[in-house]
Design a protein around this motif. Structure first.
Motif, PDB file in Angstrom:
ATOM      1  N   ALA A  17       0.267 -14.579   1.484  1.00 41.13           N
ATOM      2  CA  ALA A  17      -0.520 -13.394   1.153  1.00 41.13           C
ATOM      3  C   ALA A  17      -0.468 -12.473   2.363  1.00 41.13           C
ATOM      4  CB  ALA A  17      -1.962 -13.762   0.820  1.00 41.13           C
ATOM      5  N   LEU A  18       0.044 -11.269   2.150  1.00 47.34           N
ATOM      6  CA  LEU A  18       0.165 -10.274   3.207  1.00 47.34           C
ATOM      7  C   LEU A  18      -0.982  -9.284   3.064  1.00 47.34           C
ATOM      8  CD1 LEU A  18       3.997  -9.606   2.751  1.00 47.34           C
ATOM      9  CD2 LEU A  18       2.900 -11.281   4.281  1.00 47.34           C
ATOM     10  N   VAL A  19      -1.803  -9.174   4.108  1.00 50.09           N
ATOM     11  CA  VAL A  19      -2.985  -8.312   4.057  1.00 50.09           C
ATOM     12  C   VAL A  19      -2.697  -7.023   4.822  1.00 50.09           C
ATOM     13  CG1 VAL A  19      -5.464  -8.128   4.481  1.00 50.09           C
ATOM     14  CG2 VAL A  19      -4.430 -10.393   4.096  1.00 50.09           C
ATOM     15  N   PHE A  20      -2.830  -5.904   4.115  1.00 53.71           N
ATOM     16  CA  PHE A  20      -2.647  -4.581   4.712  1.00 53.71           C
ATOM     17  C   PHE A  20      -3.984  -3.869   4.711  1.00 53.71           C
ATOM     18  CE2 PHE A  20       1.408  -5.870   3.021  1.00 53.71           C
ATOM     19  CZ  PHE A  20       2.286  -5.561   4.048  1.00 53.71           C
ATOM     20  N   GLY A  21      -4.302  -3.217   5.851  1.00 55.43           N
ATOM     21  CA  GLY A  21      -5.629  -2.661   6.020  1.00 55.43           C
ATOM     22  C   GLY A  21      -5.736  -1.166   5.884  1.00 55.43           C
ATOM     23  N   ASN A  22      -6.965  -0.724   5.982  1.00 60.18           N
ATOM     24  CA  ASN A  22      -7.364   0.667   5.891  1.00 60.18           C
ATOM     25  C   ASN A  22      -6.535   1.550   6.825  1.00 60.18           C
ATOM     26  OD1 ASN A  22      -9.300   2.845   7.235  1.00 60.18           O
ATOM     27  ND2 ASN A  22      -9.964   2.541   5.114  1.00 60.18           N
ATOM     28  N   GLU A  23      -6.268   2.767   6.366  1.00 55.09           N
ATOM     29  CA  GLU A  23      -5.425   3.700   7.116  1.00 55.09           C
ATOM     30  C   GLU A  23      -5.974   4.043   8.494  1.00 55.09           C
ATOM     31  OE1 GLU A  23      -4.684   4.626   2.721  1.00 55.09           O
ATOM     32  OE2 GLU A  23      -6.361   3.952   3.943  1.00 55.09           O
ATOM     33  N   VAL A  24      -7.282   3.961   8.702  1.00 51.27           N
ATOM     34  CA  VAL A  24      -7.881   4.292   9.998  1.00 51.27           C
ATOM     35  C   VAL A  24      -8.281   3.034  10.763  1.00 51.27           C
ATOM     36  CG1 VAL A  24      -9.802   5.472  11.153  1.00 51.27           C
ATOM     37  CG2 VAL A  24      -8.694   6.535   9.179  1.00 51.27           C
TER      38      VAL A  24
ATOM     39  N   TRP B 126      -2.058  -7.366 -11.064  1.00 47.56           N
ATOM     40  CA  TRP B 126      -3.027  -6.957 -10.058  1.00 47.56           C
ATOM     41  C   TRP B 126      -4.424  -7.336 -10.514  1.00 47.56           C
ATOM     42  CZ3 TRP B 126      -6.865  -3.478 -11.344  1.00 47.56           C
ATOM     43  CH2 TRP B 126      -6.665  -2.710 -12.484  1.00 47.56           C
ATOM     44  N   GLU B 127      -5.298  -7.369  -9.508  1.00 46.18           N
ATOM     45  CA  GLU B 127      -6.698  -7.705  -9.775  1.00 46.18           C
ATOM     46  C   GLU B 127      -7.560  -6.986  -8.755  1.00 46.18           C
ATOM     47  OE1 GLU B 127      -9.414 -11.756  -9.439  1.00 46.18           O
ATOM     48  OE2 GLU B 127      -7.329 -11.955 -10.088  1.00 46.18           O
ATOM     49  N   TYR B 128      -8.727  -6.518  -9.185  1.00 44.30           N
ATOM     50  CA  TYR B 128      -9.670  -5.902  -8.263  1.00 44.30           C
ATOM     51  C   TYR B 128     -10.668  -6.944  -7.777  1.00 44.30           C
ATOM     52  CZ  TYR B 128     -13.433  -3.305  -6.192  1.00 44.30           C
ATOM     53  OH  TYR B 128     -14.376  -2.867  -5.293  1.00 44.30           O
ATOM     54  N   ALA B 129     -11.012  -6.874  -6.499  1.00 41.05           N
ATOM     55  CA  ALA B 129     -12.070  -7.707  -5.926  1.00 41.05           C
ATOM     56  C   ALA B 129     -12.891  -6.840  -4.977  1.00 41.05           C
ATOM     57  CB  ALA B 129     -11.485  -8.897  -5.181  1.00 41.05           C
ATOM     58  N   GLU B 130     -14.184  -6.964  -5.058  1.00 37.09           N
ATOM     59  CA  GLU B 130     -15.053  -6.148  -4.214  1.00 37.09           C
ATOM     60  C   GLU B 130     -14.915  -6.523  -2.746  1.00 37.09           C
ATOM     61  OE1 GLU B 130     -19.789  -5.182  -3.741  1.00 37.09           O
ATOM     62  OE2 GLU B 130     -19.022  -5.747  -5.711  1.00 37.09           O
ATOM     63  N   ASN B 131     -14.744  -7.817  -2.464  1.00 35.00           N
ATOM     64  CA  ASN B 131     -14.757  -8.299  -1.090  1.00 35.00           C
ATOM     65  C   ASN B 131     -13.427  -8.951  -0.725  1.00 35.00           C
ATOM     66  OD1 ASN B 131     -15.231 -10.211   1.151  1.00 35.00           O
ATOM     67  ND2 ASN B 131     -17.318  -9.421   1.013  1.00 35.00           N
ATOM     68  N   THR B 132     -12.757  -8.390   0.272  1.00 35.61           N
ATOM     69  CA  THR B 132     -11.463  -8.913   0.715  1.00 35.61           C
ATOM     70  C   THR B 132     -11.580 -10.350   1.202  1.00 35.61           C
ATOM     71  OG1 THR B 132     -10.866  -6.668   1.397  1.00 35.61           O
ATOM     72  CG2 THR B 132      -9.487  -8.455   2.222  1.00 35.61           C
ATOM     73  N   LEU B 133     -12.634 -10.643   1.944  1.00 32.52           N
ATOM     74  CA  LEU B 133     -12.812 -11.988   2.497  1.00 32.52           C
ATOM     75  C   LEU B 133     -12.937 -13.037   1.388  1.00 32.52           C
ATOM     76  CD1 LEU B 133     -12.814 -13.269   5.251  1.00 32.52           C
ATOM     77  CD2 LEU B 133     -15.293 -12.998   5.325  1.00 32.52           C
ATOM     78  N   ASP B 134     -13.557 -12.692   0.275  1.00 38.17           N
ATOM     79  CA  ASP B 134     -13.637 -13.621  -0.858  1.00 38.17           C
ATOM     80  C   ASP B 134     -12.249 -13.962  -1.389  1.00 38.17           C
ATOM     81  OD1 ASP B 134     -16.407 -13.564  -0.655  1.00 38.17           O
ATOM     82  OD2 ASP B 134     -16.671 -12.190  -2.363  1.00 38.17           O
ATOM     83  N   VAL B 135     -11.371 -12.959  -1.462  1.00 36.06           N
ATOM     84  CA  VAL B 135      -9.993 -13.193  -1.925  1.00 36.06           C
ATOM     85  C   VAL B 135      -9.253 -14.081  -0.931  1.00 36.06           C
ATOM     86  CG1 VAL B 135      -7.765 -12.095  -2.429  1.00 36.06           C
ATOM     87  CG2 VAL B 135      -9.896 -11.041  -3.236  1.00 36.06           C
ATOM     88  N   VAL B 136      -9.410 -13.794   0.350  1.00 38.00           N
ATOM     89  CA  VAL B 136      -8.758 -14.594   1.385  1.00 38.00           C
ATOM     90  C   VAL B 136      -9.192 -16.053   1.292  1.00 38.00           C
ATOM     91  CG1 VAL B 136      -8.685 -14.984   3.897  1.00 38.00           C
ATOM     92  CG2 VAL B 136      -8.323 -12.680   2.963  1.00 38.00           C
ATOM     93  N   GLU B 137     -10.483 -16.289   1.162  1.00 40.33           N
ATOM     94  CA  GLU B 137     -10.985 -17.665   1.076  1.00 40.33           C
ATOM     95  C   GLU B 137     -10.502 -18.367  -0.192  1.00 40.33           C
ATOM     96  OE1 GLU B 137     -15.185 -17.081   1.769  1.00 40.33           O
ATOM     97  OE2 GLU B 137     -14.883 -16.968   3.936  1.00 40.33           O
ATOM     98  N   LYS B 138     -10.480 -17.650  -1.310  1.00 40.85           N
ATOM     99  CA  LYS B 138      -9.975 -18.211  -2.573  1.00 40.85           C
ATOM    100  C   LYS B 138      -8.508 -18.626  -2.428  1.00 40.85           C
ATOM    101  CE  LYS B 138      -8.659 -16.441  -7.157  1.00 40.85           C
ATOM    102  NZ  LYS B 138      -7.237 -16.470  -7.021  1.00 40.85           N
ATOM    103  N   LEU B 139      -7.691 -17.736  -1.857  1.00 42.34           N
ATOM    104  CA  LEU B 139      -6.265 -18.041  -1.701  1.00 42.34           C
ATOM    105  C   LEU B 139      -6.025 -19.158  -0.690  1.00 42.34           C
ATOM    106  CD1 LEU B 139      -4.769 -14.432  -1.880  1.00 42.34           C
ATOM    107  CD2 LEU B 139      -4.741 -16.199  -3.659  1.00 42.34           C
ATOM    108  N   LYS B 140      -6.816 -19.191   0.379  1.00 35.72           N
ATOM    109  CA  LYS B 140      -6.688 -20.292   1.352  1.00 35.72           C
ATOM    110  C   LYS B 140      -6.971 -21.634   0.670  1.00 35.72           C
ATOM    111  CE  LYS B 140      -7.937 -19.967   5.753  1.00 35.72           C
ATOM    112  NZ  LYS B 140      -6.959 -19.726   6.811  1.00 35.72           N
ATOM    113  N   ASN B 141      -7.944 -21.658  -0.224  1.00 35.35           N
ATOM    114  CA  ASN B 141      -8.254 -22.884  -0.973  1.00 35.35           C
ATOM    115  C   ASN B 141      -7.115 -23.289  -1.906  1.00 35.35           C
ATOM    116  OD1 ASN B 141     -10.751 -23.304   0.233  1.00 35.35           O
ATOM    117  ND2 ASN B 141     -11.832 -22.093  -1.299  1.00 35.35           N
ATOM    118  N   GLU B 142      -6.257 -22.347  -2.236  1.00 35.10           N
ATOM    119  CA  GLU B 142      -5.081 -22.625  -3.064  1.00 35.10           C
ATOM    120  C   GLU B 142      -3.840 -22.873  -2.197  1.00 35.10           C
ATOM    121  OE1 GLU B 142      -4.778 -19.251  -5.727  1.00 35.10           O
ATOM    122  OE2 GLU B 142      -6.773 -19.625  -6.552  1.00 35.10           O
TER     123      GLU B 142
END
Length: 177
Positions: A124-131, A80-96
């Protein structure tokens, strides 16, 4: 029929888990509030040999006693890894060349039963906030939005339940490829 005892379950050791071939699935948790949900996602990820979990935004990270309570040690096995911004992770993975799949109810979503993963792709499966669910900017950047069909009066599932349903479905479809 006899229930199996724990020592009959042929479980991997932590070391064997870490060196075993992983399922080409990554999980991204987008601002999950509940520590129990986070722990449950770790346990599901362990069960299906998920490659990695990204914990984003307000999503808490191990070690934490409430995550550990439901994770039951899987925080020691699943990367696992922590990232402050979800969109940054999405863009990084899309580039891969990882296919980004937001698990959400949205216009033109693909129903889970109609989703067919392709061989030799990582998802990459993205699951969101409970609300609030998956953030709109993440949904907009996703390659596909997958919706879990639901037929009752409530049209939402707990995030840990959603994770279990989707990961099992994608895992089983990938195994058939």
């Amino acid at each position: 029929m006899r229930k199996l005892k724990n020592n009959e379950l042929d479980r991997l050791s932590v070391e064997d888990f870490k060196t075993s071939a992983k399922t080409p699935i990554i999980i991204i948790l987008d601002n999950i509030r509940s520590l129990n949900n986070i722990g449950s996602v770790f346990r599901t990820s362990d069960a299906f040999l998920v490659e990695k979990i990204y914990l984003c935004g307000i999503t808490a990270t191990p070690p934490h006693k409430d995550i550990h309570k439901t994770a039951l040690g899987s925080t020691d096995t699943v990367a696992w890894e922590y990232a402050e911004n979800t969109l940054d992770v999405v863009e990084k993975l899309k580039n891969e060349n990882v296919k980004i799949c937001a698990i959400e109810q949205a216009e033109n979503a693909t129903m889970l039963n109609d989703f067919t993963p392709e061989a030799n792709h990582k998802y990459a499966l993205v699951f969101g906030n409970e609300v609030k669910g998956v953030a709109q900017d993440v949904v907009s950047k996703s390659d596909v939005v997958i919706e879990i069909p639901q037929f009752g009066t409530k049209h939402s599932l707990n995030i840990s339940v959603s994770c279990g349903v989707v990961v099992w479905d994608v895992f089983s479809k990938l195994k058939k490829l």
